[in-house]
Scaffold this motif. Structure first.
Motif, PDB file in Angstrom:
ATOM      1  N   ALA A  63       0.836  -1.204   0.000  1.00  0.00           N
ATOM      2  CA  ALA A  63       0.000   0.000   0.000  1.00  0.00           C
ATOM      3  C   ALA A  63       0.864   1.244   0.000  1.00  0.00           C
ATOM      4  N   VAL A  64       0.386   2.265  -0.709  1.00  0.00           N
ATOM      5  CA  VAL A  64       1.041   3.573  -0.723  1.00  0.00           C
ATOM      6  C   VAL A  64       0.006   4.627  -0.356  1.00  0.00           C
ATOM      7  N   VAL A  65       0.373   5.491   0.596  1.00  0.00           N
ATOM      8  CA  VAL A  65      -0.511   6.559   1.052  1.00  0.00           C
ATOM      9  C   VAL A  65       0.031   7.894   0.555  1.00  0.00           C
ATOM     10  N   PHE A  66      -0.836   8.696  -0.062  1.00  0.00           N
ATOM     11  CA  PHE A  66      -0.476  10.006  -0.610  1.00  0.00           C
ATOM     12  C   PHE A  66      -1.208  11.114   0.145  1.00  0.00           C
ATOM     13  N   PRO A  67      -0.536  11.929   0.964  1.00  0.00           N
ATOM     14  CA  PRO A  67      -1.151  13.168   1.446  1.00  0.00           C
ATOM     15  C   PRO A  67      -1.096  14.208   0.313  1.00  0.00           C
ATOM     16  N   SER A  68      -2.145  14.971   0.134  1.00  0.00           N
ATOM     17  CA  SER A  68      -2.174  15.907  -0.995  1.00  0.00           C
ATOM     18  C   SER A  68      -1.302  17.133  -0.738  1.00  0.00           C
ATOM     19  N   SER A  69      -1.026  17.855  -1.806  1.00  0.00           N
ATOM     20  CA  SER A  69      -0.172  19.034  -1.750  1.00  0.00           C
ATOM     21  C   SER A  69      -0.891  20.223  -1.110  1.00  0.00           C
ATOM     22  N   TRP A  70      -0.108  21.206  -0.747  1.00  0.00           N
ATOM     23  CA  TRP A  70      -0.629  22.467  -0.177  1.00  0.00           C
ATOM     24  C   TRP A  70      -1.614  23.089  -1.175  1.00  0.00           C
ATOM     25  N   GLY A  71      -2.862  23.261  -0.754  1.00  0.00           N
ATOM     26  CA  GLY A  71      -3.854  23.897  -1.613  1.00  0.00           C
ATOM     27  C   GLY A  71      -4.637  22.947  -2.482  1.00  0.00           C
ATOM     28  N   ASN A  73      -6.432  18.768  -3.126  1.00  0.00           N
ATOM     29  CA  ASN A  73      -7.153  17.757  -2.360  1.00  0.00           C
ATOM     30  C   ASN A  73      -6.800  16.356  -2.826  1.00  0.00           C
ATOM     31  N   ASP A  74      -7.522  15.366  -2.336  1.00  0.00           N
ATOM     32  CA  ASP A  74      -7.144  13.972  -2.559  1.00  0.00           C
ATOM     33  C   ASP A  74      -7.311  13.510  -3.997  1.00  0.00           C
ATOM     34  N   LEU A  75      -7.883  14.324  -4.867  1.00  0.00           N
ATOM     35  CA  LEU A  75      -7.972  13.965  -6.288  1.00  0.00           C
ATOM     36  C   LEU A  75      -6.648  14.190  -7.020  1.00  0.00           C
ATOM     37  N   GLU A  76      -5.699  14.826  -6.370  1.00  0.00           N
ATOM     38  CA  GLU A  76      -4.443  15.215  -7.014  1.00  0.00           C
ATOM     39  C   GLU A  76      -3.716  14.040  -7.667  1.00  0.00           C
ATOM     40  N   TYR A  77      -3.665  12.904  -6.993  1.00  0.00           N
ATOM     41  CA  TYR A  77      -2.830  11.786  -7.460  1.00  0.00           C
ATOM     42  C   TYR A  77      -3.635  10.718  -8.196  1.00  0.00           C
ATOM     43  N   LEU A  78      -4.811  11.053  -8.671  1.00  0.00           N
ATOM     44  CA  LEU A  78      -5.713  10.053  -9.221  1.00  0.00           C
ATOM     45  C   LEU A  78      -5.091   9.276 -10.380  1.00  0.00           C
ATOM     46  N   ALA A  79      -4.435   9.961 -11.290  1.00  0.00           N
ATOM     47  CA  ALA A  79      -3.840   9.268 -12.439  1.00  0.00           C
ATOM     48  C   ALA A  79      -2.781   8.271 -11.995  1.00  0.00           C
ATOM     49  N   TYR A  89      -1.035  -2.379  -6.393  1.00  0.00           N
ATOM     50  CA  TYR A  89      -0.908  -1.604  -5.159  1.00  0.00           C
ATOM     51  C   TYR A  89      -2.285  -1.148  -4.675  1.00  0.00           C
ATOM     52  N   VAL A  90      -2.457  -1.107  -3.367  1.00  0.00           N
ATOM     53  CA  VAL A  90      -3.558  -0.361  -2.775  1.00  0.00           C
ATOM     54  C   VAL A  90      -3.077   1.074  -2.591  1.00  0.00           C
ATOM     55  N   VAL A  91      -3.838   2.037  -3.090  1.00  0.00           N
ATOM     56  CA  VAL A  91      -3.431   3.440  -2.995  1.00  0.00           C
ATOM     57  C   VAL A  91      -4.519   4.237  -2.279  1.00  0.00           C
ATOM     58  N   VAL A  92      -4.110   4.900  -1.203  1.00  0.00           N
ATOM     59  CA  VAL A  92      -5.019   5.764  -0.448  1.00  0.00           C
ATOM     60  C   VAL A  92      -4.477   7.185  -0.526  1.00  0.00           C
ATOM     61  N   SER A  93      -5.274   8.088  -1.058  1.00  0.00           N
ATOM     62  CA  SER A  93      -4.921   9.509  -1.112  1.00  0.00           C
ATOM     63  C   SER A  93      -5.869  10.272  -0.191  1.00  0.00           C
ATOM     64  N   TYR A  94      -5.324  11.228   0.562  1.00  0.00           N
ATOM     65  CA  TYR A  94      -6.220  11.965   1.466  1.00  0.00           C
ATOM     66  C   TYR A  94      -5.852  13.443   1.499  1.00  0.00           C
ATOM     67  N   THR A  95      -6.845  14.253   1.876  1.00  0.00           N
ATOM     68  CA  THR A  95      -6.675  15.687   2.017  1.00  0.00           C
ATOM     69  C   THR A  95      -6.319  15.994   3.468  1.00  0.00           C
ATOM     70  N   PRO A  96      -5.134  16.536   3.745  1.00  0.00           N
ATOM     71  CA  PRO A  96      -4.761  16.824   5.133  1.00  0.00           C
ATOM     72  C   PRO A  96      -5.733  17.777   5.802  1.00  0.00           C
ATOM     73  N   ARG A  97      -5.750  17.749   7.110  1.00  0.00           N
ATOM     74  CA  ARG A  97      -6.651  18.585   7.910  1.00  0.00           C
ATOM     75  C   ARG A  97      -6.503  20.067   7.543  1.00  0.00           C
TER      76      ARG A  97
END
Length: 522
Positions: A63-71, A73-79, A89-97
Motif C-alpha cells: 500500500a502507498v498513502v499520498f497526502p495531498s499538496s498544499w492547496g 485535495n485527494d484527487l491530485e494523485y488520481l492518475a 498496489y492499494v493506494v489511499v490519497s487523502y486531504t490533510p486537515r
C-alpha cells in the motif's frame, strides 16, 4: 468550506502553488480501476476526505498513502493511483486537515498532521487488502514533507518518495537569514482561498511577514523539519527517495544535499531542471514522466521486493544544458574547486575581472535600495518555463546598471567549463549598517552580451555592529556546462523581488578587495 466536488477552478488557480493538475482524461480514466471516496477519522476525530484505489482481484497488496499538496485535495494523485492499482498496489490519497472539506485547521506538517497520517495507516490496514508490512508514503510538496516526517514518527512506513519537498523548513523560510517573499506569499494565499489556516498558521505567517518573533517562528519551523528527526528516520530505516529541481523557489535544494549525506537508510537523490513541483507535473496528469517512473520503481523494490526496481545509493542529476548523469554520492559530482578572485573595477566598462588570486586595494559601492535587471525571476514561472523550453532565464548584461551593482567577468575559456555542485561567494564589506542584504547572481555571458542565469542566492546580516564585515553565501546547487568562449560572470546587487531585504533606504554597501568566488567543477 468549499464543496468536495467543486474543485476545478481552485485546482487551476493553485497549480502554480502545488505543481499539480486535473485528473487524467476521461478515456484513460474509463480503463482504470474504480475509485472509492471515503471519510477517514483522523486524530481527535477530525474527518479527513480521502479516496481509495485498489486492485480488482482478491489478495494482499503493498500500500502507498499520498497526502495531498498544499492547496490541493485527494484527487491530485488520481492518475498515478489508478496506474499503481493496476500494477498491484492499494493506494489511499487523502486531504490533510484544514484543507478543502477535511476538518480541523491547517497544521503545516505539525504533530497533528503526523498523528493523522498514522490514523490513515490504521484505517488502510483495517479496511483495505493492504499488507501491513509493506506500506509506503509519497507526495509532492506538502505531501512530500508529511510523508518523510511520518517515516520518523511511524515505523510501519518502509519506503518514502519525497518529491519537491523540504528537509529544513527554517532554511526554506530564512536561507542565509533572508526571508523569502514571493513563495511565502503564495502559500498564504492558498491557505486563505481553499483552507482553514486558523490562528496558529495565521499568526506564524504574520510574524514572518512582519519579521517579528523570529525565534518563535524558527522553533515552529524546526518542529516541522525532517532534519530535526534525522536520527529517528535513520533508526526506523525506511528507504528514502528524494527528487527535486535545481531552481526550486520554495525549497532550494542545498538543504536536501546536506540531509541526503547524513541519511544512513537506503536512499536516492534526483535533481532535474525546473522549479517547485515542475519536474513531476506531467506525471500528475498521467503522462510519461521520469520522476514518477523512479517512484514506481522505488516502491517496486522496497515494497514488492523487485530487485529490478529503482537503484538505491545513487545521485542522479540532469544538468540544465547537458545529458543525465549518475554518481555514487554527492561528492563525486565535482572533481575540484576553482577560486576566482574579484578584481578592481575598470574605469572603461565599470566591470571587474573575475579570476586569479583575490586582490586588494579596490572597492565597489552599491546603493541599498536600487534594483537592477539582474534577478532570480518570478517564483515558479521563471525556472518552471525554463524546464520545458530548455532555456535558462536571461538578461542583456550591458543593461545592468553599474551604479547599482558590482559586475565581475572572467576570461573566456577555450573549452567548456563543467559546473557541478554548490558555488560559494565570500565578500568583504565595509561601510555596512548593522542590518543589510545582498544578492549574488552567477551568469553565463556570451559574446553578444546575453547572460543566462546559472544560479543565485541572497544573504543578510542582522543585529550586528555597523562597519566592516565578511559574508559567505552558498549559491543554490547547480549543474551547468559553460560553453567554450563564454564568460563566467558574477553580479552583486541589493534588491530582488523574490526576497525581503534588510537594507535601510538611502544607504550603501561597499564590496572590498579580498573577495572571491569558489566554483565546484568537473
Amino acid at each position: 468550506m468549499v464543496p468536495r466536488r467543486s474543485f476545478l477552478l481552485a485546482v487551476l488557480a493553485m497549480v502554480l502553488v502545488a505543481g499539480a493538475a486535473a485528473p487524467a482524461p476521461a478515456a484513460a480514466a474509463a480503463a482504470a480501476p474504480a475509485v472509492t471516496f471515503v471519510d477517514i477519522p483522523g486524530d481527535g476525530g477530525v474527518v479527513l476526505k480521502a479516496n481509495v484505489v485498489r486492485p480488482a482481484a482478491a489478495g494482499s497488496y503493498p500500500a502507498v498513502v499520498f497526502p495531498s499538496s498544499w492547496g490541493l485535495n485527494d484527487l491530485e494523485y488520481l492518475a498515478q493511483a489508478k496506474a499503481m492499482a493496476a500494477d498491484g498496489y492499494v493506494v489511499v490519497s487523502y486531504t490533510p486537515r484544514g484543507w478543502w472539506a477535511s476538518g480541523g485547521e491547517i497544521d503545516t506538517a505539525g504533530p497533528k498532521d503526523l498523528a493523522d497520517l498514522s490514523k490513515v495507516l490504521d484505517w488502510t490496514v483495517a479496511n483495505t487488502p493492504a499488507d501491513p508490512a509493506k506500506i509506503g508514503t509519497a507526495g509532492v510538496s506538502y505531501g512530500a514533507g508529511i510523508s518523510l516526517l511520518g517515516a520518523a514518527a511511524d515505523k510501519r512506513i518502509r519506503a518514502v518518495a519525497m518529491l519537491s519537498g523540504w528537509t529544513d523548513l527554517v532554511y526554506s523560510l530564512y536561507s542565509d537569514q533572508t526571508r523569502h517573499l514571493q513563495s511565502s506569499g503564495l502559500l498564504a494565499l492558498a491557505a486563505q482561498i481553499v483552507g482553514n489556516p486558523g490562528p496558529d498558521l495565521t499568526g506564524k505567517l504574520g510574524d514572518f511577514q512582519a519579521n517579528r518573533n523570529v525565534e518563535q517562528v524558527q522553533a515552529w519551523a524546526r518542529v516541522r523539519s525532517p532534519a530535526t528527526y534525522l536520527n529517528q528516520i535513520n533508526a526506523n530505516a525506511p528507504a528514502v527517495l528524494i527528487a527535486n529541481a535545481w531552481g526550486d523557489s520554495f525549497f532550494p535544494p542545498n538543504q536536501l544535499v546536506d540531509f541526503y549525506g547524513k541519511l544512513t537508510t537506503p536512499k536516492r537523490l534526483e535533481l532535474r531542471p525546473g522549479d517547485h513541483a515542475i519536474a513531476e507535473l506531467t506525471g500528475i496528469v498521467g503522462l510519461p514522466n521520469a520522476v514518477w517512473t523512479s517512484v514506481r520503481g522505488w516502491f517496486d523494490r522496497y515494497l514488492k521486493g523487485d530487485a529490478g526496481g529503482t537503484t538505491p545509493g545513487k545521485v542522479l542529476v540532469q544538468p540544465d544544458n547537458a545529458g543525465m548523469e549518475t554518481y555514487g554520492n554527492w561528492a563525486e559530482l565535482s572533481t575540484g574547486n576553482r577560486r576566482y578572485g574579484l578584481g578592481s573595477i575598470r574605469a572603461l566598462d565599470q566591470t571587474g575581472l573575475l579570476g586569479g588570486a583575490p586582490s586588494t586595494g579596490w572597492a565597489k559601492t552599491v546603493p541599498t535600495d536600487r534594483d537592477t535587471v539582474a534577478n532570480g525571476g518570478v517564483v515558479l514561472l521563471t525556472n518552471g518555463i525554463s524546464a520545458f523550453t530548455g532555456q535558462r532565464p536571461q538578461i542583456w548584461l550591458p543593461a545592468v546598471d553599474r551604479g547599482r551593482a558590482g559586475v565581475w567577468a572572467a576570461e573566456r575559456p577555450s573549452s567548456p567549463l563543467r559546473i557541478r555542485g554548490i558555488p560559494k561567494v565570500h565578500l568583504n564589506l565595509t561601510g555596512t549598517s548593522g542590518d543589510g542584504s545582498l544578492v549574488a547572481y552567477l551568469y553565463d555571458l556570451d559574446r553578444l552580451g546575453t547572460a543566462k542565469l546559472i544560479t543565485h542566492a541572497p544573504v543578510s546580516w542582522l543585529g550586528g555592529a555597523a562597519g566592516s564585515r565578511s559574508v559567505d553565501l552558498a549559491l543554490s546547487a547547480a549543474s551547468y556546462d559553460l560553453p567554450a568562449g563564454h564568460s563566467l560572470t558574477l553580479v552583486v546587487d541589493t534588491v530582488d523581488p523574490l526576497y525581503y531585504d534588510a537594507n535601510e533606504a538611502g544607504d550603501a554597501i561597499t564590496i572590498a578587495g579580498g573577495s572571491y568566488l569558489d566554483l565546484p567543477i568537473r
